[in-house]
Design a protein around this motif. Structure first.
Motif, mmCIF file in Angstrom:
data_model
loop_
_atom_site.group_PDB
_atom_site.id
_atom_site.type_symbol
_atom_site.label_atom_id
_atom_site.label_comp_id
_atom_site.label_asym_id
_atom_site.label_seq_id
_atom_site.Cartn_x
_atom_site.Cartn_y
_atom_site.Cartn_z
ATOM 1 N N LEU A 84 0.826 -1.208 0.000
ATOM 2 C CA LEU A 84 0.000 0.000 0.000
ATOM 3 C C LEU A 84 0.860 1.258 0.000
ATOM 4 O O LEU A 84 1.822 1.363 0.766
ATOM 5 N N THR A 85 0.496 2.210 -0.829
ATOM 6 C CA THR A 85 1.159 3.516 -0.798
ATOM 7 C C THR A 85 0.811 4.242 0.492
ATOM 8 O O THR A 85 1.662 4.878 1.115
ATOM 9 N N ASP A 86 -0.437 4.113 0.913
ATOM 10 C CA ASP A 86 -0.927 4.693 2.169
ATOM 11 C C ASP A 86 -1.558 3.559 2.960
ATOM 12 O O ASP A 86 -2.526 2.950 2.503
ATOM 13 N N PRO A 87 -1.050 3.237 4.163
ATOM 14 C CA PRO A 87 -1.606 2.127 4.941
ATOM 15 C C PRO A 87 -3.105 2.253 5.207
ATOM 16 O O PRO A 87 -3.765 1.241 5.449
ATOM 17 N N HIS A 88 -3.629 3.479 5.171
ATOM 18 C CA HIS A 88 -5.051 3.682 5.413
ATOM 19 C C HIS A 88 -5.814 3.939 4.114
ATOM 20 O O HIS A 88 -7.003 4.242 4.148
ATOM 21 N N GLY A 89 -5.148 3.824 2.986
ATOM 22 C CA GLY A 89 -5.748 4.194 1.715
ATOM 23 C C GLY A 89 -6.373 3.043 0.972
ATOM 24 O O GLY A 89 -6.464 1.913 1.470
ATOM 25 N N ASP A 125 -4.106 1.249 -4.604
ATOM 26 C CA ASP A 125 -3.040 2.259 -4.682
ATOM 27 C C ASP A 125 -1.787 1.663 -4.054
ATOM 28 O O ASP A 125 -1.578 1.737 -2.844
ATOM 29 N N THR A 126 -0.961 1.018 -4.878
ATOM 30 C CA THR A 126 0.162 0.230 -4.360
ATOM 31 C C THR A 126 1.437 0.471 -5.153
ATOM 32 O O THR A 126 1.415 1.032 -6.244
ATOM 33 N N VAL A 159 -10.775 1.768 7.528
ATOM 34 C CA VAL A 159 -9.482 1.446 6.923
ATOM 35 C C VAL A 159 -9.682 0.236 6.005
ATOM 36 O O VAL A 159 -9.954 -0.870 6.484
ATOM 37 N N VAL A 208 0.759 -4.087 3.998
ATOM 38 C CA VAL A 208 0.545 -2.757 4.586
ATOM 39 C C VAL A 208 1.847 -1.960 4.581
ATOM 40 O O VAL A 208 1.848 -0.744 4.381
ATOM 41 N N HIS A 209 2.954 -2.675 4.813
ATOM 42 C CA HIS A 209 4.275 -2.040 4.829
ATOM 43 C C HIS A 209 5.258 -2.934 4.071
ATOM 44 O O HIS A 209 4.991 -4.110 3.835
#
Length: 383
Positions: free
Chosen positions: A94-99, A103-104, A133, A160-161
């Protein structure tokens, strides 16, 4: 210790509890109460052979089994797991962990066994309110299908990371179980039995309870009570642990007894062997019980700010790095479980401590009950 446990039983917190303290060849078992408040088990005393749900106390057992595969050359700590777990090869992040989930970016490297054992594979529990989320909602839908289907579902999600970036709880232990099964060509439970449980005599440690042992299986209760004050049953002996599961969860699917877990804990404290049966080498145990998280990882990981201020993470368990209370010394290692169980080895004191209860969410070591428990354990040291 007995007065403390009896106080919690008499208050109605739990129907029964059993604690084990083992030090320098002496073993003390303190059991009080019954297996249930009413119905089946309400007349059966709590004991060292009472079968309890381990919750997350299964995580160290899964890690130890994985280390036996490292020792015999089946697995290597820093090799990618892509060959055995192709579902996790060429992951996105993920580009944004909450997004949004689409979007990766590409993962910078493959996931390794070391990532699994240190819980740094890049995915795990994401505490969040439903609908807030996307990745948390997606993880909640994984369910408990067959191991192959479960891993396929996980592999279709983004991380996620980045692998190795930060600690994330729980999911790594379940992935480790699937890896062990594929590496050994047998079920995860059979691998555990062959490599850990049978050598150590852990006859009641499994993923379900057989009919002949059902009368020793404690009832589990919800965290909260009914408005009347009566405890609410969360799981009965003839509930979901009374039959073999479709998915054998290394993260929290096992049952065991205080007696069995003492054998496992004693083997680790003694450098990998118990009663003449060796399951791991001393260097392997040292590696498992060493803090592997960097200061940078600790600063950005955990369930709340400062989560890793006084502890780190070994392989499948925590490691105490600073003493802040009357409790386990620096270098102690172990982990609690969802249903009010906990285990820690304290090498400096040559001490193993185990507590078994069965109330949901009561493994949380920040609860006052645990401060009282560890005070009772450590003030008793008299040398």
């Amino acid at each position: 210790m007995r007065q403390l446990l009896e106080r919690h039983v008499e208050s109605g917190l739990v129907p029964g509890a059993v604690a084990v303290l083992a030090r320098k060849g002496e073993v003390h078992v303190v059991a009080t109460g019954r297996l249930a408040f009413e119905g089946v088990g309400s007349s059966t005393p709590m004991a060292g052979d009472t079968i309890c749900r381990l919750g997350s106390m299964s995580k160290p057992i899964a890690a130890a089994c994985a280390m036996t595969l490292v020792e015999d050359g089946t697995l290597r700590l820093d090799d990618p797991v892509d060959d055995l777990l192709p579902e996790l090869a060429k992951m996105t992040v993920l580009t944004d962990p909450h997004g949004p989930l689409d979007d990766t970016v590409a993962a910078q490297r493959s996931i390794t066994l070391r990532d699994l054992l240190t819980y740094t594979l890049g995915i795990g529990m994401v505490p969040a309110q439903p609908g807030t989320v996307p990745i948390a909602d997606a993880l909640d839908t994984l369910g408990s299908p067959s191991p192959d289907e479960w891993l396929g579902r996980l592999g279709r999600l983004p991380l996620v990371h980045q692998p190795g970036e930060r600690w994330m709880y729980h999911t790594a232990a379940d992935v480790t179980g699937v890896l062990i099964a594929r590496a050994t060509g047998m079920s995860f439970e059979d691998a555990l039995r062959e490599r850990i449980c049978d050598p150590l005599g852990m006859k009641d440690t499994a993923f379900s309870v057989g009919g002949e042992s059902m009368d020793r299986f404690a009832t589990a209760y919800e965290r909260d009570s009914a408005p009347s004050g009566a405890a609410i049953v969360e799981d009965t002996p003839d509930g979901r642990w009374s039959r073999p599961p479709t998915f054998e969860s290394g993260g929290g699917g096992m049952v065991s007894t205080a007696d069995d877990y003492l054998a496992f804990a004693s083997a680790l404290l003694a450098g990998g062997a118990h009663c003449g049966e060796r399951v791991l080498s001393r260097p392997a145990v040292t590696l498992m019980t060493t803090d592997h998280l960097s200061a940078e990882q600790k600063a950005i990981s955990g369930f709340w700010p400062g989560y890793f201020d006084a502890m780190g993470w070994g392989f499948g368990m925590s490691v105490r790095t600073r003493r802040t209370l009357l409790g386990p010394s620096v270098g102690s290692y172990g982990w609690p479980g969802f249903y009010g169980t906990a285990w820690y080895n304290d090498p400096a004191e040559e001490l193993t401590t185990i507590l078994m209860m069965q109330r949901a969410h009561f493994g949380d070591q920040t609860l006052p009950i645990w401060h009282d428990f560890w005070n009772a354990v450590y003030q008793a040291i008299d040398d």
